[in-house]
Design an enzyme around this catalytic site. Sequence first.
Site, PDB file in Angstrom:
ATOM      1  N   CYS A   1       0.837  -1.202   0.000  1.00  0.00           N
ATOM      2  CA  CYS A   1       0.000   0.000   0.000  1.00  0.00           C
ATOM      3  C   CYS A   1       0.874   1.255   0.000  1.00  0.00           C
ATOM      4  O   CYS A   1       1.416   1.641   1.047  1.00  0.00           O
ATOM      5  CB  CYS A   1      -0.927  -0.004   1.211  1.00  0.00           C
TER       6      CYS A   1
ATOM      7  N   CYS B   1      -0.574   4.134   2.144  1.00  0.00           N
ATOM      8  CA  CYS B   1      -0.379   3.964   3.593  1.00  0.00           C
ATOM      9  C   CYS B   1       1.086   4.206   3.984  1.00  0.00           C
ATOM     10  O   CYS B   1       1.354   4.796   5.030  1.00  0.00           O
ATOM     11  CB  CYS B   1      -0.740   2.542   4.036  1.00  0.00           C
ATOM     12  N   ASP B   2       2.011   3.701   3.192  1.00  0.00           N
ATOM     13  CA  ASP B   2       3.405   3.623   3.650  1.00  0.00           C
ATOM     14  C   ASP B   2       4.395   4.517   2.898  1.00  0.00           C
ATOM     15  O   ASP B   2       5.544   4.645   3.331  1.00  0.00           O
ATOM     16  CB  ASP B   2       3.897   2.163   3.543  1.00  0.00           C
TER      17      ASP B   2
END
Length: 308
Positions: free
Chosen positions: A134, A137-138
């Site tokens: 992701c 997200c990261d």
Amino acid sequence: MNIYDVLIIGGGPAGLTAAIYTSRAKFKTLILEKMIVGGQVTTTHEVENYPGFAEPINGFLLMDNFQRQAKRLGTEIITGVEVKSISMSQDIFEINSNKDTFYSRALIIASGARYKKLGIKGESQYIGRGVSYCATCDGAFFRNMEVAVIGGGNSALEEAIFLTKFVSKVYIIHRRGEFRADKIVQERVSQNSKIELLLNSVPLEIKGGNVVEKIVIQNKISGDMRDINVSGVFVFIGLDPNTEFIDPSFIESKDGYLIVDSECKTNRNGCFAAGDAVHKSLRQIATAVGDGAVAANSVKNYLEKLGI
Ligand code: NAP
């Protein structure tokens, strides 16, 4: 026994659309969602090809709108519920989960799909310590670092472009000489100076100490092996359907993807399926939404025949 008219497994675009339609038809509708409502789209930074938005829209915001619309129309949504098995007795579906048992007259399976794993050495070991599925997200954890993106589809190329907002360099490692991503995305990749393509290359191993330090790749044509120094490895190599909880003798599937007809009917009377968990050629938000509407209409016809 609390019996819902329609129970929908999965709160992504397909499930939420189906719920909007069945709730508007005044059927008592419940969505069970394992994780967060919105599905995979919530991890997409920008959605550009879902019609109705002249400018790209953030995936999380888009799905929040779906959710609020469904709730406003009367859909009940329970999160944190992982369905374990489905059975049927006297025209009532019984849905067993990690929490309660739920009952419904009609069932829509819209449980979606999840990102596939590479299955190479080091991948599992470094999840959360450099290996990610992701970028939204990261990505920010890799500011000014070099990362690798694995895959050649829309997800890999779009997420690689997104990652260039943070990182100093992205290597796209793809096993063939050409991409399957849409041409417009390929053009953007070729114009992005932070992206380097490593084609005809397969990842063999992810290595490091406490965190990822390198990925070992092999060129399929020359056979040469090479270490690429990266701090992150983002894997986007396709999807696996979330259908493990379904007994194939109860609902027919192919490679785990549920088989439906043009009305989104499965082989089981009263059970319909929609979205990425369905066996089909194009998995997009737009097609999931279309499936959801069709499945809801089939539910309406089914329940009306039952006199509900
Ligand atoms: P995908 O289109 O199935 O592409 C997967 C890519 O990973 C392919 O390039 C494939 O290589 C490669 N791959 C598969 N297994 C591999 C392995 N073991 N090792 C190395 N490479 C491997 O998957 P996706 O990009 O995740 O997209 C999934 C679906 O969502 C697609 O239908 C896609 O169009 C859709 N999607 C759409 C959008 C959009 O429209 N904006 C955005 C994201 C996703 P080969 O090409 O050699 O098979």
